[in-house]
Scaffold this motif. Structure first.
Motif, PDB file in Angstrom:
ATOM      1  N   HIS B  78       0.847  -1.081  -0.070  1.00  0.00           N
ATOM      2  CA  HIS B  78       0.181  -0.049   0.037  1.00  0.00           C
ATOM      3  C   HIS B  78       0.799   1.325   0.028  1.00  0.00           C
ATOM      4  O   HIS B  78       0.404   2.255  -0.697  1.00  0.00           O
ATOM      5  CB  HIS B  78      -1.084  -0.081   1.279  1.00  0.00           C
ATOM      6  CG  HIS B  78      -2.043  -0.936   0.854  1.00  0.00           C
ATOM      7  ND1 HIS B  78      -2.110  -1.945   0.450  1.00  0.00           N
ATOM      8  CD2 HIS B  78      -3.457  -0.664   0.916  1.00  0.00           C
ATOM      9  CE1 HIS B  78      -3.364  -2.642   0.526  1.00  0.00           C
ATOM     10  NE2 HIS B  78      -4.283  -1.504   0.414  1.00  0.00           N
ATOM     11  N   ILE B 110       1.499  -5.444  -5.868  1.00  0.00           N
ATOM     12  CA  ILE B 110       0.098  -5.207  -5.115  1.00  0.00           C
ATOM     13  C   ILE B 110      -0.374  -6.588  -5.034  1.00  0.00           C
ATOM     14  O   ILE B 110      -0.371  -7.225  -6.040  1.00  0.00           O
ATOM     15  CB  ILE B 110      -0.786  -4.329  -5.875  1.00  0.00           C
ATOM     16  CG1 ILE B 110      -0.157  -2.839  -6.045  1.00  0.00           C
ATOM     17  CG2 ILE B 110      -2.123  -4.148  -4.793  1.00  0.00           C
ATOM     18  CD1 ILE B 110      -1.077  -1.796  -6.757  1.00  0.00           C
ATOM     19  N   HIS B 112      -3.235  -8.158  -4.927  1.00  0.00           N
ATOM     20  CA  HIS B 112      -4.289  -9.011  -5.641  1.00  0.00           C
ATOM     21  C   HIS B 112      -3.913  -9.373  -6.990  1.00  0.00           C
ATOM     22  O   HIS B 112      -4.297 -10.289  -7.619  1.00  0.00           O
ATOM     23  CB  HIS B 112      -5.535  -8.193  -5.752  1.00  0.00           C
ATOM     24  CG  HIS B 112      -6.126  -7.555  -4.523  1.00  0.00           C
ATOM     25  ND1 HIS B 112      -6.246  -8.440  -3.518  1.00  0.00           N
ATOM     26  CD2 HIS B 112      -6.231  -6.472  -3.820  1.00  0.00           C
ATOM     27  CE1 HIS B 112      -6.578  -7.458  -2.376  1.00  0.00           C
ATOM     28  NE2 HIS B 112      -6.356  -6.241  -2.769  1.00  0.00           N
ATOM     29  N   HIS B 132     -10.525  -5.994  -1.611  1.00  0.00           N
ATOM     30  CA  HIS B 132     -10.286  -6.343  -3.030  1.00  0.00           C
ATOM     31  C   HIS B 132      -9.984  -7.774  -3.371  1.00  0.00           C
ATOM     32  O   HIS B 132      -9.622  -8.037  -4.560  1.00  0.00           O
ATOM     33  CB  HIS B 132      -9.921  -5.315  -3.756  1.00  0.00           C
ATOM     34  CG  HIS B 132     -10.512  -4.177  -4.030  1.00  0.00           C
ATOM     35  ND1 HIS B 132     -10.296  -2.950  -3.300  1.00  0.00           N
ATOM     36  CD2 HIS B 132     -11.505  -3.539  -4.731  1.00  0.00           C
ATOM     37  CE1 HIS B 132     -11.011  -1.952  -3.296  1.00  0.00           C
ATOM     38  NE2 HIS B 132     -12.028  -2.303  -4.381  1.00  0.00           N
ATOM     39  N   SER B 305      -3.667   1.416  -9.452  1.00  0.00           N
ATOM     40  CA  SER B 305      -4.695   0.479  -8.731  1.00  0.00           C
ATOM     41  C   SER B 305      -4.670  -1.023  -9.203  1.00  0.00           C
ATOM     42  O   SER B 305      -4.561  -1.137 -10.368  1.00  0.00           O
ATOM     43  CB  SER B 305      -6.044   1.216  -8.253  1.00  0.00           C
ATOM     44  OG  SER B 305      -6.996   0.597  -9.278  1.00  0.00           O
ATOM     45  N   THR B 306      -5.204  -1.755  -8.292  1.00  0.00           N
ATOM     46  CA  THR B 306      -5.507  -3.145  -8.809  1.00  0.00           C
ATOM     47  C   THR B 306      -6.762  -3.404  -9.570  1.00  0.00           C
ATOM     48  O   THR B 306      -6.870  -4.340 -10.051  1.00  0.00           O
ATOM     49  CB  THR B 306      -5.432  -3.999  -7.808  1.00  0.00           C
ATOM     50  OG1 THR B 306      -6.041  -3.761  -6.470  1.00  0.00           O
ATOM     51  CG2 THR B 306      -4.049  -4.632  -7.324  1.00  0.00           C
ATOM     52  N   CYS B 366       0.028   0.500  -4.125  1.00  0.00           N
ATOM     53  CA  CYS B 366      -1.350   1.424  -4.031  1.00  0.00           C
ATOM     54  C   CYS B 366      -1.463   2.978  -4.171  1.00  0.00           C
ATOM     55  O   CYS B 366      -2.128   3.439  -4.829  1.00  0.00           O
ATOM     56  CB  CYS B 366      -2.529   0.759  -2.737  1.00  0.00           C
ATOM     57  SG  CYS B 366      -2.269  -0.872  -2.618  1.00  0.00           S
ATOM     58  N   CYS B 369      -4.196   5.756  -5.166  1.00  0.00           N
ATOM     59  CA  CYS B 369      -5.545   5.077  -4.754  1.00  0.00           C
ATOM     60  C   CYS B 369      -5.934   5.301  -3.399  1.00  0.00           C
ATOM     61  O   CYS B 369      -7.172   5.356  -3.271  1.00  0.00           O
ATOM     62  CB  CYS B 369      -5.324   3.583  -5.074  1.00  0.00           C
ATOM     63  SG  CYS B 369      -6.907   2.718  -4.850  1.00  0.00           S
ATOM     64  N   VAL B 370      -5.206   5.300  -2.495  1.00  0.00           N
ATOM     65  CA  VAL B 370      -5.466   5.491  -1.019  1.00  0.00           C
ATOM     66  C   VAL B 370      -5.102   6.676  -0.499  1.00  0.00           C
ATOM     67  O   VAL B 370      -4.881   6.783   0.775  1.00  0.00           O
ATOM     68  CB  VAL B 370      -5.219   4.322  -0.222  1.00  0.00           C
ATOM     69  CG1 VAL B 370      -6.256   3.249  -0.197  1.00  0.00           C
ATOM     70  CG2 VAL B 370      -4.008   3.691  -0.588  1.00  0.00           C
ATOM     71  N   PRO B 388     -10.697   2.037  -7.890  1.00  0.00           N
ATOM     72  CA  PRO B 388     -12.154   1.477  -7.362  1.00  0.00           C
ATOM     73  C   PRO B 388     -12.995   2.693  -6.583  1.00  0.00           C
ATOM     74  O   PRO B 388     -14.239   2.456  -6.819  1.00  0.00           O
ATOM     75  CB  PRO B 388     -11.788   0.306  -6.629  1.00  0.00           C
ATOM     76  CG  PRO B 388     -10.654   0.486  -5.935  1.00  0.00           C
ATOM     77  CD  PRO B 388      -9.567   1.229  -6.844  1.00  0.00           C
ATOM     78  N   ARG B 394     -10.716  10.000   0.270  1.00  0.00           N
ATOM     79  CA  ARG B 394      -9.874   8.771  -0.267  1.00  0.00           C
ATOM     80  C   ARG B 394      -8.389   8.939  -0.899  1.00  0.00           C
ATOM     81  O   ARG B 394      -7.586   8.487  -0.541  1.00  0.00           O
ATOM     82  CB  ARG B 394     -10.995   8.030  -1.109  1.00  0.00           C
ATOM     83  CG  ARG B 394      -9.943   6.791  -1.940  1.00  0.00           C
ATOM     84  CD  ARG B 394     -10.270   5.583  -1.385  1.00  0.00           C
ATOM     85  NE  ARG B 394      -9.677   4.345  -1.756  1.00  0.00           N
ATOM     86  CZ  ARG B 394      -9.565   3.395  -1.359  1.00  0.00           C
ATOM     87  NH1 ARG B 394     -10.129   2.842  -0.199  1.00  0.00           N
ATOM     88  NH2 ARG B 394      -8.783   2.270  -2.025  1.00  0.00           N
TER      89      ARG B 394
HETATM   90  S1  SF4 Z   1      -7.940  -1.044  -4.628  1.00  0.00           S
HETATM   91 FE1  SF4 Z   1      -6.370   0.505  -4.220  1.00  0.00          FE
HETATM   92  S2  SF4 Z   1      -5.771   0.311  -2.282  1.00  0.00           S
HETATM   93 FE2  SF4 Z   1      -6.997  -1.396  -2.630  1.00  0.00          FE
HETATM   94  S3  SF4 Z   1      -5.408  -3.117  -3.107  1.00  0.00           S
HETATM   95 FE3  SF4 Z   1      -6.009  -2.153  -5.237  1.00  0.00          FE
HETATM   96  S4  SF4 Z   1      -4.653  -0.529  -5.162  1.00  0.00           S
HETATM   97 FE4  SF4 Z   1      -4.450  -1.150  -3.499  1.00  0.00          FE
END
Ligand code: SF4
Lengths: 170, 426
Positions: B78, B110, B112, B132, B305-306, B366, B369-370, B388, B394
């Motif tokens: 992250h 990342i 995922h 996720h 992001s993923t 990440c 994204c966060v 997402p 955020r």
């Molecule tokens: S949605 Fe964003 S914060 Fe969550 S794992 Fe994917 S890149 Fe990271």
């Protein structure tokens, strides 16, 4: 765990997500619950923790705690002094996390029409009921059964494990 | 395989979720949607903002040993590399834990996307301390998110409780129009269902969706948590098979939904009439045709992001940016979803195209994204992003506004400095 709780309600709307409850940049840099508590509800009201008295409640609308899996969300709420969250409905992971950390999360459809900001409420954790002391009306929250109920009664997974030296599913 | 599992897998009245949770359950009595199953976990993942808390809980319970270190993965993703001292200390805590317990730590890629590339196979049950985690359903796994305390319990016991979900089937028909992608499909569904429309439910993808690539499936499964879905799955098929061959793995079990399975609901999405979509700021279900937001000026365009930013997305971005420039005053931040994607983008020459266009290409994290580093938004800034979530605060300041769209729409908007339809650049 105390079975009868009395406290004041702080009211929030629908779809309060976990990013609003505690933004990532605050929740991802510490494991200290009291440090996390300083940012409870930051995305809606950064001053919220200062307004809470120990034993107060949150009353909220639909899908409380949606979004991220961050357990720091119920932790921040619990450690800023909130004794229980009552909502129209909860998002899946938030509800699990609340049970796991021992934050009572009571689902009562229609509660936002029955309680105003500042109302004094009484919660019976044995019966899983909420009474509004202003109106005198009482409501039954949805109950969970089996070992989820045991977990709720134990005050969370850590307490359960410490007492029983096993997990409820073992 | 025991006779109970065999019987379950052959039962045509059961959904994918009912089948796999029965097979993985220790209950050994046929469970249906709504029942609580206690299941054996095949793989568990946590990341650098849920893992440290899980470690703390693990220690508080006085636990020392994990059930099987080969099945437990911790990702530092992250905020990687650490953006400050506090993050660095938590990363250290994760590394120390992995050294003591034998679990695997993976840095700078990342979770995922990486678990799909490196570890997960069809027919497995993946639990992740990250919402996720659903993404791995793209490979025919049952994958869902939980929090840190329950993750600590999984590390110790190898088991967890799960309510067997009802299933919602999404039937996709037709062909994509130019400028429309898998991301638009899932956004449309989120818009139709609302952010809690699939709360507690599983999703199964059917019809034309079965022709979608693994990258597109990954995007859809990842993003499905934005309508509350507990899991989201594309059944194992030829496309899964050839992906697995390429990464050198085999399925553990092939599980297909029964032909008489009962669905809580069926939804239809017609690609022939689907336009590029946009999600307006603050809530993930404020989904509209992109044309309704065209012209909104943006300070940042985030391709990361993923949910997106796999090779498929970067190929489109490179195609669009070749010989073009990002509008001065707008920053285009490109953050690959894994180390493998990062490396492939370099080998294919995409990164040179991005740099020449004036974009910033970061390591896999990440990040923006966060709102943790690498593209955080300031007061009143506006961003278009293929990540997402567009929730208040955020990606940075509480006053910043985030619009969500497909990677192609993000790139088109970076070129014009305002929200734009990707069609003319494709
Ligand atoms: S949605 Fe964003 S914060 Fe969550 S794992 Fe994917 S890149 Fe990271």
């Amino acid at each position: 765990m105390l079975m009868m709780l009395k406290g004041k309600a702080h009211k929030f709307g629908d779809f309060v997500n976990t990013d609003l409850i505690i933004p990532f940049r605050f929740k991802s840099r510490t494991n200290d619950p009291y440090e996390l508590a300083k940012y409870a509800m930051y995305g809606i009201d950064p001053e919220f923790p200062k307004k809470v008295r120990k034993g107060n409640f949150i009353v909220a609308g639909e899908n409380f705690g949606g979004g991220s899996s961050r357990e720091q969300a119920p932790i921040a709420i619990k450690y800023c002094g909130i004794a229980a969250v009552i909502a129209e409905s909860f998002a899946r992971i938030f509800f699990r996390n609340a049970i796991a950390i021992g934050l009572p999360a009571l689902e009562i459809p229609g509660i936002t029409k029955e309680a105003k900001d500042g109302d004094a409420l009484e919660i019976d954790l044995k019966e899983w009921t909420v009474k509004n002391l202003r109106t005198g009306r009482a409501f039954q929250a949805k109950k969970v059964s089996g070992f989820l109920e045991e977990l709720q009664k134990a005050g969370g997974l850590v307490e359960y494990y410490r007492k029983n030296k096993r997990f409820p599913w073992e | 395989m025991d006779s109970f599992s065999k019987r379950i897998l052959e039962d045509d009245s059961l959904t994918f979720a009912e089948k796999i949770l029965n097979v993985k359950s220790v209950n050994r009595t046929a469970l249906k949607a709504g029942d609580i199953a206690v299941v054996k976990v095949d793989m568990a993942l946590a990341q650098d903002s849920t893992g440290p808390l899980a470690i703390k809980v693990f220690n508080e319970m006085g636990l020392k040993k994990v059930f099987d270190p080969k099945r437990i993965f911790l990702y530092l993703d992250h905020t990687y590399p650490p953006a400050d001292e506090k993050v660095a200390n938590l990363h250290k805590m994760v590394r120390d834990f992995c050294r003591q317990t034998g679990c695997t730590v993976i840095e700078g890629s990342i979770s995922h996307q990486t678990i799909m590339e490196e570890q997960i196979v069809p027919g497995t049950l993946l639990m992740g301390a990250d919402s996720h985690t659903n993404q791995a359903g793209a490979l025919g796994a049952f994958a869902t998110g939980i929090g840190s305390t329950e993750m600590a319990a999984i590390w110790a016991s190898g088991k967890i409780w799960l309510r067997v979900p009802e299933t919602l089937r999404v039937n996709v028909a037709g062909k994509f129009r130019k400028g429309v992608f898998g991301r638009d499909v899932i956004m449309r569904l989120i818009g139709q269902l609302g952010e809690d429309g699939a709360n507690y439910k599983g999703l199964e993808w059917a019809g034309e969706a079965k022709s979608f690539s693994i990258d597109t499936r990954a995007c859809i499964c990842n993003n499905s948590v934005e309508c509350g879905a507990k899991n989201s799955v594309f059944e194992y098929d030829k496309i899964t098979e050839s992906y697995l061959k390429r990464v050198g793995r085999k399925p553990e079990m092939i599980i297909k939904s029964g032909k008489d399975a009962e669905y809580a609901k069926e939804m239809d999405i017609d690609l022939n009439s689907l336009e590029p979509q946009v999600t307006l700021p603050e809530h993930v279900d404020r989904v509209k045709p992109l044309s309704e937001a065209e012209g909104v000026e943006v300070n940042e365009a985030f391709l990361g992001s993923t949910t997106n930013c796999r090779m498929e997305d970067l190929a489109i971005a490179a195609h669009m940016l070749k010989g073009r420039k990002v509008k001065p005053g707008t920053r285009l931040v490109i953050t690959p979803s894994s180390r493998r994607v990062y490396l492939e983008a370099i080998m294919k020459g995409y990164v040179a195209i991005f740099m020449q266009a004036g974009a910033t290409f970061t390591n896999s994290t990440c990040g923006a994204c966060v709102g943790t580093h690498m593209g955080v938004l300031g007061e009143n800034e506006v961003c278009i992003s293929c990540s997402p979530r567009n929730y208040t605060g955020r990606m940075g300041a509480l006053t910043a506004k985030v619009y969500l769209a497909s990677p192609a729409a993000v790139v088109a908007s970076a070129i014009e400095g305002r929200i734009a339809d990707p069609g003319k650049y494709l």
